[in-house]
Design a protein around this motif. Structure first.
Motif, PDB file in Angstrom:
ATOM      1  N   CYS A   1     -26.437 -17.769 -40.460  1.00  0.00           N
ATOM      2  CA  CYS A   1     -27.811 -18.119 -39.329  1.00  0.00           C
ATOM      3  C   CYS A   1     -28.238 -18.724 -40.453  1.00  0.00           C
ATOM      4  CB  CYS A   1     -28.309 -16.814 -38.584  1.00  0.00           C
ATOM      5  SG  CYS A   1     -27.175 -15.954 -37.285  1.00  0.00           S
TER       6      CYS A   1
ATOM      7  N   GLU B   1     -21.706 -13.045 -36.319  1.00  0.00           N
ATOM      8  CA  GLU B   1     -22.707 -13.639 -37.273  1.00  0.00           C
ATOM      9  C   GLU B   1     -23.790 -12.747 -38.445  1.00  0.00           C
ATOM     10  OE1 GLU B   1     -24.750 -17.040 -33.681  1.00  0.00           O
ATOM     11  OE2 GLU B   1     -26.090 -14.667 -34.290  1.00  0.00           O
ATOM     12  N   THR B   2     -23.558 -13.553 -39.201  1.00  0.00           N
ATOM     13  CA  THR B   2     -24.950 -11.938 -39.892  1.00  0.00           C
ATOM     14  C   THR B   2     -26.484 -13.234 -40.260  1.00  0.00           C
ATOM     15  OG1 THR B   2     -23.984 -13.598 -41.730  1.00  0.00           O
ATOM     16  CG2 THR B   2     -22.420 -11.853 -41.095  1.00  0.00           C
TER      17      THR B   2
ATOM     18  N   ALA C   1     -28.945 -11.725 -35.744  1.00  0.00           N
ATOM     19  CA  ALA C   1     -27.497 -12.517 -35.476  1.00  0.00           C
ATOM     20  C   ALA C   1     -26.802 -11.019 -34.448  1.00  0.00           C
ATOM     21  CB  ALA C   1     -26.897 -12.213 -37.079  1.00  0.00           C
TER      22      ALA C   1
ATOM     23  N   TYR D   1     -23.404  -9.779 -34.248  1.00  0.00           N
ATOM     24  CA  TYR D   1     -22.681  -8.798 -35.266  1.00  0.00           C
ATOM     25  C   TYR D   1     -21.517  -9.529 -34.471  1.00  0.00           C
ATOM     26  CZ  TYR D   1     -24.073  -5.344 -32.432  1.00  0.00           C
ATOM     27  OH  TYR D   1     -24.161  -4.068 -31.302  1.00  0.00           O
TER      28      TYR D   1
END
Length: 331
Positions: free
Chosen positions: A59, A54-55, A48, A50
């Motif tokens: 995802c 995103e994590t 991800a 970050y």
């Protein structure tokens, strides 16, 4: 022939801590995607991004959301469709690379050949990242890295005390080549002067000196070192926009959303007369394998992700003498 796609999150511990300007990590969660056509299984991994929000969990949710659209397709068509179904990022990267892997296996070709490389991939000199810290600590870490054979060191900088940190690393590893990542922190500085000072210490390249989206701050800057866009470059379409301000681009498959777009970025940068660097997030050798292919034609390679982990996958990449080499069956 329809596909069966599964995805899961895996946690891998970091060796010690990995520290950059945005914080410290003691582990990395990676998204692993497996795609089967009933005869072969393709695998892909994404980490991800970050700083883009995103994590691993969101995802995973992205992948699961597109399974109904992809599973009825064959692998070739699924690889085409995923470029439109998902945005650039770790989810698309894991899916795209798994589909590349599957299609290559179904064609009974190594991935390097299927991807259009003319020769089998060769070992590459890779940078090794020195985590951000006090100058004395970075000096010690640089000496340790040099003792392990790493001859190209990458420093994370913050815009504060950068000269002292680089000087300390140079002291700890006087024979090493140095590149630095400013991590968007130089927007308020005299970039040409900062670059000149670091050039005197032997630094040969600077990544992302200004915040993404503020690339015009580099207009008219005459730096003695190449400036490489990282956070500012996510797709091949970005290259023409960045060419007036940067000397090259850093290609990361997680940013690009997979091998498909990464190859396009590389081609676009070469066509524009720009240099290329191939980098990575913290990842295992599964995530590095497709990036290693793009790195075959790069000016700098920074694929130390697995070397920063406490352990890697079985039969992973080999790090020796400052180079990254694949086992015979890896690609």
């Amino acid at each position: 022939m329809s596909l069966r796609i599964s995805a899961a999150i895996e946690r891998w511990p970091v060796a010690g801590q990995f520290i950059i300007a945005r914080g410290a990590k003691t582990f990395v969660d990676v998204l692993v995607v497996a795609v089967s056509d009933g005869n072969h299984v393709g695998l892909g991994e994404g980490t991800a991004i970050y700083y883009r929000g995103e994590t691993a969990e969101n995802c995973l949710a992205q992948v699961e959301a597109v399974l109904p659209a992809l599973e009825p397709l064959d692998a070739d068509e699924a690889r085409k469709q995923v470029q439109h179904l998902l945005p650039a990022g770790a989810a698309r990267n894991a899916l795209d690379c798994a589909l590349w892997d599957l299609v290559a296996k179904a064609a009974c070709q190594p991935l390097w050949q299927f991807a259009g490389l003319k020769h089998p991939p060769r070992p590459l000199l890779t940078a090794f990242t020195i985590s951000l810290g006090e100058a004395a600590l970075m000096e010690r870490d640089a000496a340790n890295a040099a003792a392990k054979g790493f001859g190209l060191l990458k420093l994370k900088l913050t815009g504060e005390d950068d000269y002292a940190r680089v000087a300390a690393v140079k002291s700890g590893a006087p024979e090493a080549r140095l590149i630095v990542d400013a991590n968007e922190s130089w927007g308020h500085l005299d970039i040409a002067a900062e670059a000149a000072a670091l050039a005197d210490l032997g630094v040969e390249m600077i990544e992302q000196p200004v915040p993404a989206g503020q690339d015009a701050l580099l207009a008219g800057v005459r730096a003695p070192l190449p400036l490489i866009a990282d956070e500012s470059c996510h797709s091949a379409a970005d290259v023409a926009r960045l060419a007036p301000y940067y000397d090259g681009v850093n290609i990361k498959l997680d940013k690009a959303g997979g091998l498909t777009e990464a190859l396009k970025i590389s081609a676009a940068a070469k066509a524009a007369g720009m240099k290329t660097m191939v980098g990575c997030m913290l990842s295992t050798s599964l995530g590095i394998a497709p990036a290693f292919l793009v790195g075959q034609d790069a000016d700098w390679v920074d694929l130390d992700g697995p070397a920063l982990l406490a352990e890697d996958r079985d039969a992973g990449f080999i790090f020796a003498g400052g180079k990254i080499s694949p086992p015979a069956d890896n690609l």
